[in-house]
Design an enzyme around this catalytic site. Sequence first.
Site, PDB file in Angstrom:
ATOM      1  N   ASP A  53      40.648  28.643  83.089  1.00  0.00           N
ATOM      2  CA  ASP A  53      40.879  29.989  83.601  1.00  0.00           C
ATOM      3  C   ASP A  53      39.513  30.661  83.761  1.00  0.00           C
ATOM      4  OD1 ASP A  53      41.712  32.515  84.209  1.00  0.00           O
ATOM      5  OD2 ASP A  53      42.805  32.871  82.354  1.00  0.00           O
TER       6      ASP A  53
ATOM      7  N   ASP B 111      51.011  27.169  81.709  1.00  0.00           N
ATOM      8  CA  ASP B 111      50.293  27.182  80.435  1.00  0.00           C
ATOM      9  C   ASP B 111      50.756  28.403  79.658  1.00  0.00           C
ATOM     10  OD1 ASP B 111      47.856  29.355  79.980  1.00  0.00           O
ATOM     11  OD2 ASP B 111      48.450  29.145  82.073  1.00  0.00           O
TER      12      ASP B 111
END
Length: 376
Positions: free
Chosen positions: A92, A271
């Site tokens: 990320d 996720d």
Amino acid sequence: MRFTLLHTDTETNARAGLLETDHGPVETPIFMPVGTVGSVKAVQPRELIDDVQAQIILGNTYHLYLRPGTEVLERAGGLHRFMRWPGPILTDSGGYQVFSLAARRKLSEEGVRFKSHLDGSYHTFTPESVIDIQRRIGADIMMVLDECPPGDAAYDYARTSHELTLRWAARCKQRFDETACPYGHGQALFAIVQGVVYPDLRRESARCLVEMDFPGYAIGGLSVGEPAEQMYAMVEVVCAELPAHKPRYLMGVGTPENLIENIARGVDMFDCVMPTRNGRNGMIFTTEGILNIKNRKWRTDFSPLDPGLDRYVSQTFTKAYVRHLFIAGEILGLQIASLQNLSFYLWLMREARRAIMEGRFAAWRAEVLPRIRRRL
């Protein structure tokens, strides 16, 4: 990176595919255990492979940049070598951390200036710098820098935010095209669709990003306080705009039920910290339902932790023993709960994929949802 769509369910939009990276293949739909700082909490990489059967994990640019730092990671040969994880990694970009540190950051067209939660020092992320950082981390899949507004953001703010994210995405792509991975393996850059809970903004964001031709697309800014039904509605809106031949990643979601419902709407990748974070607090997900292992009712229950899951921790340890570990404050209890929850999540993904490939996803969904959502 290459993505092959293998099968789409005829009654829903559920998909089964194959994502191929230089660190190995990933069968979708897939859940990615969260290894924020280069470690899935309380779980060794060997256990992720052998017990959990994870295929890809997630790291975070913000946290890895602050600690241990990109210099350490580069000298180690990248995050794969540093943490001894042989499979694919997705990072990320830190956009969500920018959102969560609202009191510690200042946004501008150039990027975001923020104050470290570790020592109070100031740092700046730009679209270009987060690409450079992720190059040095060595992730197989990198994310563009985005602004993640709160789920109750007003329309005007949501529009301004998503337009900024689009401009940042274009700058990220340009920087990505100008640079290369320092470790010799391929890397891919995914865009992030924003727009809060406003369908027109979500469509506009998706369409503009598709025109930029990224190899994959994430859906960000959901599961940040909005009702589940709004999340599902926005996922449907976005998936209708995204190309079928490219992977779709819903960021930060969620419960087992959330995963199944969003698979039905066309999402390929997920996720969430829930399986490990909730596990460390005594919430255990099983094939029979959800249990709070701290409850007194498990004190003399000597049945396996999860009779329906063929995994070492599921079959070896009893509910009574795991409860004892939690009550006694033993670290082993946190490890067992984390392994069980991750194993369950990955089992759920494999079962969903099997049902899609065999053309029975809708029936499987109807059968499994009541079972896994019930409280034991």
